[in-house]
Enzyme design. Structure first.
Site, short mmCIF file in Angstrom:
data_model
loop_
_atom_site.label_atom_id
_atom_site.label_comp_id
_atom_site.label_asym_id
_atom_site.label_seq_id
_atom_site.Cartn_x
_atom_site.Cartn_y
_atom_site.Cartn_z
CE LYS A 4 -6.55 13.81 -0.01
NZ LYS A 4 -6.63 12.57 -0.76
NE ARG A 5 -3.84 10.26 9.95
CZ ARG A 5 -3.51 9.39 10.89
NH1 ARG A 5 -4.32 8.40 11.19
NH2 ARG A 5 -2.38 9.52 11.56
CE LYS B 50 -2.59 10.72 2.89
NZ LYS B 50 -3.27 9.83 1.93
CG HIS C 152 -1.98 -1.02 1.22
ND1 HIS C 152 -3.25 -0.83 0.71
CD2 HIS C 152 -1.94 -2.30 1.66
CE1 HIS C 152 -3.94 -1.96 0.86
NE2 HIS C 152 -3.17 -2.86 1.42
CB THR D 149 -10.24 4.57 -1.08
OG1 THR D 149 -9.69 4.94 0.19
CG2 THR D 149 -9.56 3.33 -1.59
CE LYS E 200 -14.20 5.69 0.96
NZ LYS E 200 -13.20 5.72 2.05
C1 26Q Z 1 3.26 0.50 10.47
C2 26Q Z 1 4.16 0.18 11.47
C3 26Q Z 1 4.17 0.89 12.67
C4 26Q Z 1 3.23 1.89 12.87
C5 26Q Z 1 2.32 2.20 11.88
C6 26Q Z 1 2.35 1.51 10.67
C7 26Q Z 1 1.38 1.86 9.60
C8 26Q Z 1 0.04 2.01 9.88
C9 26Q Z 1 -0.86 2.36 8.89
C10 26Q Z 1 1.80 2.08 8.30
C11 26Q Z 1 0.89 2.42 7.31
C12 26Q Z 1 -0.45 2.57 7.59
C13 26Q Z 1 -1.46 2.93 6.62
C14 26Q Z 1 -1.25 3.08 5.33
C15 26Q Z 1 -2.33 3.47 4.41
O1 26Q Z 1 -3.43 3.78 4.82
N1 26Q Z 1 -2.07 3.48 3.12
C16 26Q Z 1 -3.08 3.86 2.15
O2 26Q Z 1 -3.73 2.67 1.71
C17 26Q Z 1 -4.83 2.98 0.89
C18 26Q Z 1 -5.55 1.69 0.56
O3 26Q Z 1 -4.82 0.95 -0.36
C19 26Q Z 1 -4.39 3.71 -0.37
O4 26Q Z 1 -5.53 4.09 -1.09
C20 26Q Z 1 -3.58 4.95 0.00
O5 26Q Z 1 -3.03 5.53 -1.16
C21 26Q Z 1 -2.47 4.56 0.96
O6 26Q Z 1 -1.77 5.72 1.41
#
Ligand code: 26Q
Length: 803
Positions: free
Chosen positions: A544-545, A550, A356, A652, A656
């Protein structure tokens, strides 16, 4: 079979649940209690169906999908489940007749916010499609006590509060202590020979009990019910002082402490990683419990593990659950007694990995000592996988540089993405562009060796939730125009709307629906924050975050430029324009928090300046979350998808917005590329460098100061950051960041972005043209349904049947 299929039966069911669970009558019940009683009534319907779904899977020996994810951002479930079970109207009427406002009862449900953003919400959308497509599937994660923090804005700055969701949210959870599993940490390994086999046992480990809490997931127009299994952590032993004399007291205390903390809180970082040992414990905890439980159930039915891979597949949602690989190897060898090669063949064919992100700071790498001490047996297995893979790579490439690049263990670190790519039968990206970047950049050497593994599955969203349920006006119009609700099961039928692209009557109705949704949002925002939005303004949204890639800051730069233009010419004619932001920043991400503060400073300035009256508004919406997005999306007219090309894996939210008729201002990044493919230049507002140009421009040596020096308008905007606004806060730090490095090339794309905004404003002035574009966006959004994406996973990766 329970059938609660009339208003009267629903009322009775709710009354019964109230009495049994809260010892009260409808007259005494709070909205929260009504919400929980309604949930229990719906669970009554789902329980029977879940049992028969499971029986069917067992009897027909169907292959099962196990979707492993550290996050499931479920949001609310009451309306959703009622809708899927076909009792939405019945429940609404029943609540009304019982003397409640159904809407208030739905509002009483807290979001189950066990996720950060896109990745977690994607998992939630996929659960809906998995049930609807009648695929035997289970989601697995952690039953966090605290979900993503609640965000407050105090003096313009983000403050984090705990999200204690379970008090009311647990209405959906069914704890199953009899299916608990034990997970072990630390300890030492002992080997011995017995029956001609080398046995490995772990001694002196810390034990944590994993207790499953199941949440039923009903599909739409089907009796198929899957479940989401959330593991809660409990201590296996009561704290017993008598252990003290046996020298066991310290260990018992340790077990208690670990059990208490493992399921405590969701890590609020997204696309950024800190190698905290608690995070690794969380990952192994839920992965180990999951694999143990899946293997146990498999053996119960089949009596052997030999065909495990034919009946089970684990989907690894980003690398976070990657330990499923060595854990399955461990169980197959140490518990089931297989040798390495047998275990390897089964494991290899049972795991698939979705990537991702390509951001290097988000790629998981764990210090080797941490894994070694916390998971000694897992470490051994990883080392052996790494060694064998390295041999393969050497043999294929004879190139030390590639060996280093592709290594699983290197430089004291374990690289989880390389582990997944080495072992998994399939590796996929989440949009066409992103999958290309995986093939030709991030994993290019692995692609050279095993190209057949690499696939693309462009993300999708649950269109029943994100269109039908949250935008009833639009839903009704679609049903009327397309001659039925067929699009609910067949989202591509939205295409039928295209024939109305020049029908002024239809276009007008579309704009009336949008206006009503804008008014509804304006009311919500007024109630929540006191900000009064003009429903006639363009609702221009970026939610979004918060992350630098972004580029919320680019949006801000443009708003400042607009504000300058108004200062220069207060009489300037312009359509009222409301810029809305919703975003949480990771608590430790200082720059992101500064950008939130900047948005609030700018909002304060603009909203208090009389020259902006009826022209320009800025609002930061506090605590953006799934349930807020449900009000926001239907009311949005402009969708900001402005990440630097090559950085957003898919997005995503973009889908929406599109599905609800907003027009996109965006770069050719992530799934915007596929949106552009179906919409063409004429139905979205593209700008900015392309992904390959970004790479080239950086290689040439990008110098933001040169851009600054040559663009007067931009110079004034960046200088404004240094001065700040009426609250007296300077944002010189952000200005310096842009001038000194500008990693995400905001300055480079600024002029092109302003131009796109200009084109957008011109299009908006022509109401018929705008509504036509909006209609075409809705009509062509069907490919972004999660049903399509999940069907692709089923056909090309899992090889399971679906409806
Ligand atoms: C990992 C290790 C330690 C702490 C946190 C994490 C961690 C947590 C959440 C790393 C990444 C995330 C989230 C990533 C994320 O949301 N990515 C998004 O995924 C979506 C679904 O595929 C995509 O549409 C987005 O582009 C992408 O940024």
């Amino acid at each position: 079979m329970t059938s609660i299929n009339t208003v009267e039966k629903m009322k009775k069911a709710v009354r019964d649940k109230l009495k049994l669970n809260f010892g009260c009558t409808v007259d005494e019940a709070t909205e929260g209690q009504m919400m929980r009683a309604s949930a229990l009534a719906l669970r009554e319907i789902m329980a029977d169906r879940e049992i028969s779904t499971k029986r069917n899977t067992r009897e027909k020996h169907l292959r099962q999908v196990h979707y492993l994810s550290m996050e499931f951002l479920m949001g609310r479930s009451l309306m959703k489940n009622a809708y899927n079970l076909g009792v939405g109207d019945i429940l609404t009427k029943a609540l009304d007749e019982l003397g409640f406002h159904a809407a208030d009862v739905f509002e009483a449900e807290p979001d189950a916010a066990l996720g950060n953003g896109g990745l977690g919400r994607l998992a939630a959308c996929y659960l809906d499609s998995l049930s609807t497509l009648e695929i035997p599937a289970t989601g697995y994660s952690i039953c966090y006590e605290l979900g993503i923090f609640r965000q407050r804005i105090v003096d313009g700055q983000q403050v984090e509060l705990p999200d204690d969701w379970k008090e009311l949210g647990s209405a959906w959870l069914l704890p199953k202590p009899q299916e608990s599993e034990k997970v072990h940490f630390g300890g030492t390994l002992r080997r011995f020979w017995d029956n001609d086999r080398l046995h490995v046992v772990l001694e002196g480990a810390t034990e944590v009990m994993a207790v499953p809490c199941d949440m039923e997931i009903a599909g739409y127009k089907t009796n198929h019910v899957n479940c989401l299994r959330l593991w809660d952590a409990k201590s296996t032993t009561p704290l017993d002082m008598s252990l003290f004399s046996q020298g066991e007291y310290l260990r018992a205390t340790e077990q208690h402490a670990m059990a208490e903390t493992i399921a405590k809180v969701l890590y609020p970082e997204d696309n950024h990683i800190e190698g905290k040992s608690l995070r690794l414990k969380q990952q192994y905890f839920f992965v180990s419990a999951t694999v143990q439980s899946v293997v146990r159930k498999h053996i119960e039915v089949y009596g052997t593990v030999m065909d495990f891979h034919k009946k089970n597949v684990f989907q690894i949602n980003d690398t976070h659950p990657a330990l499923v690989i060595p854990e399955l190897m461990r169980i197959l060898m140490d518990d089931a007694g297989l040798n390495w090669d047998e275990a390897w063949e089964i494991t290899r064919q049972s795991v698939a990995y979705t990537n991702h992100t390509v951001l290097s700071e988000a790629l998981e790498r764990w210090p080797q000592e941490l894994i070694q001490s916390l998971l000694p047996r897992i470490w051994e297995i990883i080392v052996e996988i790494a060694r064998r893979y390295q041999d393969q790579v050497d043999e294929f490439y004879h190139d030390p540089a590639k060996t280093a690049e592709m290594a699983i263990v290197w430089d004291g670190q374990v690289r989880m993405a390389n582990l997944c790519v080495a072992v998994c039968m399939a590796v996929n990206g989440v949009s066409a562009l992103h999958s290309d970047i995986l093939r030709h950049d991030l994993f290019k050497d692995a692609y050279g060796m095993t190209p057949e593994k690499f696939q693309n599955v462009t993300n999708g969203i649950d269109h029943r939730r994100w269109l039908s349920e949250i935008n009833p006006g639009l839903n009704h119009l679609i049903i009327e125009l397309t001659g039925g609700d067929g699009y609910l099961m067949h989202p591509l039928e939205l295409k039928k709307l295209e024939q109305f692209a020049d029908d002024h009557n239809v276009l007008d109705r579309l704009s009336v629906i949008k206006l009503e949704n804008k008014e509804r949002l304006a009311k919500h925002i007024k109630r929540a924050s006191g900000v009064v939005l003009d429903p006639n303004a363009i609702f221009d949204v970026q939610s979004k975050r918060l992350h630098e890639y972004k580029r919320q800051l680019l949006n801000v730069l443009h708003i400042i430029a607009l504000y300058h233009a108004l200062q220069d010419d207060p009489g300037m004619e312009m359509r009222p324009h409301a810029f809305l932001f919703g975003a949480k920043a990771a608590p430790g991400y200082a720059v992101a928090k500064r950008i939130i503060r900047l948005i609030n400073s700018l909002a304060d300035q603009v909203n208090h300046d009389p020259i902006c009256k009826d022209k320009l508004q800025v609002a930061f919406l506090e605590n953006y979350r799934v349930s807020m997005a449900e009000v926001l999306m239907p009311a949005s007219e402009v969708s900001q998808q402005i990440s630097l090309a090559g950085k957003e894996a898919s997005g995503t939210g973009n889908m929406k917005f599109m599905m609800n008729g907003a027009l996109t201002i965006g770069t050719l990044d992530g799934a915007n590329v596929e949106m552009h493919e179906v919409l063409g230049d004429e139905n979205m507002f593209l700008f900015g460098l392309h992904a390959d140009e970004v790479v080239r421009r950086k290689a040439e040596g990008y110098m933001p100061q040169m851009v600054y020096a040559h663009d007067e308008k931009l110079r004034r905007v960046v200088d404004q950051l240094k001065f700040g606004f009426r609250d007296g806060v300077s944002y010189d730090d952000l200005a310096q960041r842009l001038l000194m490095s500008d990693e995400y090339m905001l300055l480079e794309d600024f002029a092109s972005y302003c131009d796109a905004e200009q084109r957008m404003a011109e299009a908006y002035a022509d109401r018929d043209r705008w509504n036509r574009m909006s209609l075409l966006n809705i009509a062509r959004s069907g490919i972004f349904a999660a049903d399509r994406a999940v069907a692709e996973y089923a056909d090309n990766i899992w090889h399971v049947d679906h409806r």
